[in-house]
Design an enzyme around this catalytic site. Structure first.
Site, PDB file in Angstrom:
ATOM      1  N   ASP A  86      -8.530   3.130  -2.424  1.00 25.99           N
ATOM      2  CA  ASP A  86      -7.597   2.009  -2.298  1.00 25.99           C
ATOM      3  C   ASP A  86      -7.968   0.875  -3.258  1.00 25.99           C
ATOM      4  O   ASP A  86      -9.142   0.688  -3.577  1.00 25.99           O
ATOM      5  CB  ASP A  86      -7.602   1.509  -0.840  1.00 25.99           C
ATOM      6  CG  ASP A  86      -6.397   0.628  -0.548  1.00 25.99           C
ATOM      7  OD1 ASP A  86      -5.398   0.695  -1.287  1.00 25.99           O
ATOM      8  OD2 ASP A  86      -6.463  -0.140   0.430  1.00 25.99           O
ATOM      9  N   ASN A 142      -6.014   0.126  -6.272  1.00 29.33           N
ATOM     10  CA  ASN A 142      -5.514   0.274  -7.651  1.00 29.33           C
ATOM     11  C   ASN A 142      -4.565  -0.855  -8.039  1.00 29.33           C
ATOM     12  O   ASN A 142      -4.660  -1.410  -9.135  1.00 29.33           O
ATOM     13  CB  ASN A 142      -4.733   1.590  -7.806  1.00 29.33           C
ATOM     14  CG  ASN A 142      -5.620   2.802  -7.701  1.00 29.33           C
ATOM     15  OD1 ASN A 142      -6.840   2.697  -7.713  1.00 29.33           O
ATOM     16  ND2 ASN A 142      -4.999   3.977  -7.610  1.00 29.33           N
ATOM     17  N   ARG A 159      -4.193  -3.904  -6.763  1.00 28.07           N
ATOM     18  CA  ARG A 159      -4.850  -5.207  -6.902  1.00 28.07           C
ATOM     19  C   ARG A 159      -5.724  -5.266  -8.155  1.00 28.07           C
ATOM     20  O   ARG A 159      -5.842  -6.302  -8.801  1.00 28.07           O
ATOM     21  CB  ARG A 159      -5.682  -5.517  -5.647  1.00 28.07           C
ATOM     22  CG  ARG A 159      -4.818  -6.033  -4.499  1.00 28.07           C
ATOM     23  CD  ARG A 159      -5.550  -5.985  -3.196  1.00 28.07           C
ATOM     24  NE  ARG A 159      -5.605  -4.619  -2.684  1.00 28.07           N
ATOM     25  CZ  ARG A 159      -6.465  -4.201  -1.763  1.00 28.07           C
ATOM     26  NH1 ARG A 159      -7.363  -5.054  -1.284  1.00 28.07           N
ATOM     27  NH2 ARG A 159      -6.443  -2.955  -1.340  1.00 28.07           N
ATOM     28  N   HIS A 209      -3.105   2.495 -11.231  1.00 28.86           N
ATOM     29  CA  HIS A 209      -3.121   3.900 -10.821  1.00 28.86           C
ATOM     30  C   HIS A 209      -3.698   4.777 -11.940  1.00 28.86           C
ATOM     31  O   HIS A 209      -4.446   5.720 -11.677  1.00 28.86           O
ATOM     32  CB  HIS A 209      -1.718   4.379 -10.446  1.00 28.86           C
ATOM     33  CG  HIS A 209      -1.170   3.686  -9.224  1.00 28.86           C
ATOM     34  ND1 HIS A 209      -1.898   3.538  -8.064  1.00 28.86           N
ATOM     35  CD2 HIS A 209       0.024   3.084  -8.997  1.00 28.86           C
ATOM     36  CE1 HIS A 209      -1.164   2.888  -7.170  1.00 28.86           C
ATOM     37  NE2 HIS A 209      -0.005   2.584  -7.713  1.00 28.86           N
ATOM     38  N   SER A 236       1.598   9.860   3.726  1.00 30.84           N
ATOM     39  CA  SER A 236       2.971  10.120   4.179  1.00 30.84           C
ATOM     40  C   SER A 236       3.749   8.811   4.300  1.00 30.84           C
ATOM     41  O   SER A 236       4.973   8.827   4.386  1.00 30.84           O
ATOM     42  CB  SER A 236       2.961  10.889   5.506  1.00 30.84           C
ATOM     43  OG  SER A 236       1.988  10.374   6.386  1.00 30.84           O
ATOM     44  N   GLU A 237       3.045   7.691   4.292  1.00 35.38           N
ATOM     45  CA  GLU A 237       3.707   6.381   4.359  1.00 35.38           C
ATOM     46  C   GLU A 237       3.962   5.784   2.977  1.00 35.38           C
ATOM     47  O   GLU A 237       4.705   4.814   2.838  1.00 35.38           O
ATOM     48  CB  GLU A 237       2.851   5.393   5.173  1.00 35.38           C
ATOM     49  CG  GLU A 237       2.832   5.660   6.676  1.00 35.38           C
ATOM     50  CD  GLU A 237       2.023   6.903   7.043  1.00 35.38           C
ATOM     51  OE1 GLU A 237       0.983   7.155   6.404  1.00 35.38           O
ATOM     52  OE2 GLU A 237       2.449   7.640   7.958  1.00 35.38           O
ATOM     53  N   LEU A 285     -17.815  23.142  -6.002  1.00 32.57           N
ATOM     54  CA  LEU A 285     -17.365  22.048  -5.135  1.00 32.57           C
ATOM     55  C   LEU A 285     -15.931  22.354  -4.738  1.00 32.57           C
ATOM     56  O   LEU A 285     -15.159  22.863  -5.549  1.00 32.57           O
ATOM     57  CB  LEU A 285     -17.389  20.723  -5.925  1.00 32.57           C
ATOM     58  CG  LEU A 285     -16.677  19.526  -5.296  1.00 32.57           C
ATOM     59  CD1 LEU A 285     -17.522  18.918  -4.170  1.00 32.57           C
ATOM     60  CD2 LEU A 285     -16.391  18.422  -6.329  1.00 32.57           C
ATOM     61  N   ARG A 308     -13.938   3.981   2.233  1.00 34.75           N
ATOM     62  CA  ARG A 308     -12.686   3.343   1.836  1.00 34.75           C
ATOM     63  C   ARG A 308     -13.016   2.205   0.893  1.00 34.75           C
ATOM     64  O   ARG A 308     -13.773   1.293   1.246  1.00 34.75           O
ATOM     65  CB  ARG A 308     -11.903   2.802   3.030  1.00 34.75           C
ATOM     66  CG  ARG A 308     -10.580   2.179   2.553  1.00 34.75           C
ATOM     67  CD  ARG A 308      -9.648   1.745   3.670  1.00 34.75           C
ATOM     68  NE  ARG A 308      -8.363   1.361   3.086  1.00 34.75           N
ATOM     69  CZ  ARG A 308      -7.180   1.573   3.630  1.00 34.75           C
ATOM     70  NH1 ARG A 308      -7.101   2.165   4.785  1.00 34.75           N
ATOM     71  NH2 ARG A 308      -6.070   1.185   3.025  1.00 34.75           N
ATOM     72  N   SER A 344      -5.657   4.080   8.079  1.00 31.86           N
ATOM     73  CA  SER A 344      -4.348   4.349   7.470  1.00 31.86           C
ATOM     74  C   SER A 344      -3.878   5.803   7.611  1.00 31.86           C
ATOM     75  O   SER A 344      -3.434   6.422   6.640  1.00 31.86           O
ATOM     76  CB  SER A 344      -4.355   3.935   5.987  1.00 31.86           C
ATOM     77  OG  SER A 344      -4.631   2.572   5.852  1.00 31.86           O
TER      78      SER A 344
HETATM   79  C1  IPE Z   1      -3.945   4.530   1.855  1.00 29.14           C
HETATM   80  O1  IPE Z   1      -3.814   3.371   1.106  1.00 29.14           O
HETATM   81  C2  IPE Z   1      -3.383   5.681   1.132  1.00 29.14           C
HETATM   82  C3  IPE Z   1      -4.050   6.076  -0.107  1.00 29.14           C
HETATM   83  C4  IPE Z   1      -5.103   5.523  -0.651  1.00 29.14           C
HETATM   84  C5  IPE Z   1      -3.476   7.196  -0.779  1.00 29.14           C
HETATM   85  P1  IPE Z   1      -2.640   2.328   1.355  1.00 29.14           P
HETATM   86  O2  IPE Z   1      -2.869   1.216   0.404  1.00 29.14           O
HETATM   87  O3  IPE Z   1      -1.333   2.995   1.303  1.00 29.14           O
HETATM   88  O4  IPE Z   1      -2.933   1.866   2.853  1.00 29.14           O
HETATM   89  P2  IPE Z   1      -2.314   0.653   3.699  1.00 29.14           P
HETATM   90  O5  IPE Z   1      -0.846   0.843   3.723  1.00 29.14           O
HETATM   91  O6  IPE Z   1      -2.711  -0.613   3.031  1.00 29.14           O
HETATM   92  O7  IPE Z   1      -2.951   0.790   5.054  1.00 29.14           O
HETATM   93  C1  IPE Z   2      -4.285   3.145  -3.652  1.00 30.14           C
HETATM   94  O1  IPE Z   2      -4.173   1.919  -4.272  1.00 30.14           O
HETATM   95  C2  IPE Z   2      -3.486   4.210  -4.358  1.00 30.14           C
HETATM   96  C3  IPE Z   2      -2.335   4.731  -3.599  1.00 30.14           C
HETATM   97  C4  IPE Z   2      -1.989   4.384  -2.402  1.00 30.14           C
HETATM   98  C5  IPE Z   2      -1.542   5.731  -4.268  1.00 30.14           C
HETATM   99  P1  IPE Z   2      -3.020   0.901  -3.864  1.00 30.14           P
HETATM  100  O2  IPE Z   2      -1.841   1.168  -4.723  1.00 30.14           O
HETATM  101  O3  IPE Z   2      -2.773   0.941  -2.424  1.00 30.14           O
HETATM  102  O4  IPE Z   2      -3.670  -0.458  -4.296  1.00 30.14           O
HETATM  103  P2  IPE Z   2      -3.552  -1.851  -3.511  1.00 30.14           P
HETATM  104  O5  IPE Z   2      -4.052  -1.611  -2.129  1.00 30.14           O
HETATM  105  O6  IPE Z   2      -2.124  -2.250  -3.542  1.00 30.14           O
HETATM  106  O7  IPE Z   2      -4.436  -2.749  -4.301  1.00 30.14           O
HETATM  107 MG    MG Z   3      -3.529  -0.098  -0.848  1.00 23.13          MG
END
Ligand code: IPE
Ligand code: IPE
Ligand code: MG
Length: 255
Positions: A24, A26, A28, A41, A70-71, A135, A192, A200
């Site tokens: 998580d 990317n 920001r 990303h 899935s969200e 792996l 995380r 999540s």
């Molecule tokens: C969780 O990250 C999903 C992935 C890293 C693929 P999110 O950024 O979507 O999570 P929430 O919505 O903030 O909980």
């Molecule tokens: C996680 O990074 C990657 C995916 C969910 C695909 P985010 O895109 O959720 O990055 P933030 O949380 O908005 O910084």
């Molecule tokens: Mg995120």
């Protein structure tokens, strides 16, 4: 044995067999640099490469990466579409490389929502690498813990309907066998990145006794040293699985 060898051995011992990561932060990471989230990303994919390499060379058996939940379909269409293209391009570029490094690629999640082309590439990647031993890299794509439990129940219900499964057969082990991770050990270490302290909808059943590690490091900045810090934290913990600390210390129980 030289001291150096001992240190090398120690640092390899008690490596988590299975590490599961929510990658998580990317978006920001990019926003901090006044760049579009999509750049984050792309930077995130580079971080994946380094972490896979580390795990493959440090006796980790399974690395599960949460790539798309899935969200995540709820995001703006342009971002979802970029993520799909990036997923495809990464597979096209990396499958042979993974194969050369003896890495077995696996996907968990509801792949029926992806384009035919992407589904085909995923199947191709799995088939090409299925006998690799270094792996197992599990990519969770359109994955949700609720989905996983739900699809397990649906499969069990189908077997019950044709008499291949009886109510008396149902227990925790059996449910485990119908999850998308049936043949894999449970995660030992969950990481995380990005500062949020939540799960999540990731591997809800499987994380029952996993050690949780949260870091504010944003995913594109998460490197091999960051992973070593997480593993160090894992090593410093006493896993008890319900026993007392003394029982574990005396080795009077098998964990
Ligand atoms: C969780 O990250 C999903 C992935 C890293 C693929 P999110 O950024 O979507 O999570 P929430 O919505 O903030 O909980
Ligand atoms: C996680 O990074 C990657 C995916 C969910 C695909 P985010 O895109 O959720 O990055 P933030 O949380 O908005 O910084
Ligand atoms: Mg995120």
């Amino acid at each position: 044995m030289a001291n150096d060898d001992l240190t090398a051995m120690d640092s390899e011992s008690n490596v988590p067999r299975h590490i599961a990561i929510i990658m998580d932060g990317n978006g920001r990471w990019a926003q901090k640099r006044f760049m579009p989230r999509t750049v984050g990303h792309q930077a995130g994919v580079k971080a994946v490469r380094k972490i896979v390499e580390y795990c493959a060379t440090h006796n980790v058996e399974v690395l599960t990466l949460f790539a798309f939940s899935s969200e995540n379909w709820r995001r703006p269409e342009a971002e979802v579409s970029l993520l799909m293209s990036l997923f495809m391009a990464t597979l096209q570029r990396e499958i042979n490389k993974l194969d050369r490094n003896s890495i077995r690629l696996r996907f968990i999640g509801d792949r029926s929502a992806f384009s035919e082309k992407l589904q085909q590439k995923m199947a191709e990647g799995e088939a090409q690498t299925q006998n690799n031993k270094a792996l197992t890299l599990v990519v969770a794509a359109n994955y949700g813990g609720h989905w996983d439990i739900c699809q397990a129940f649906l499969q069990m219900q189908e077997k019950m309907a044709v008499g291949e499964l009886k109510k008396e057969d149902i227990n925790e082990q059996l449910i485990n066998q119908y999850l998308s991770t049936a043949d894999l050990p449970e995660p030992d270490l969950f990481i995380r990145t990005g500062g949020e302290q939540r799960v999540s909808n990731f591997m809800l059943w499987q994380l029952a006794y996993t050690e949780l590690y949260f870091t504010t490091t944003l995913w594109p900045d998460f490197d091999q040293n960051s992973l070593e810090d997480a593993i160090k934290s894992f090593r410093s913990r006493q896993r008890r699985f319900g026993h007392t600390g003394e029982q574990v210390l005396n080795k009077s129980v098998t964990l």
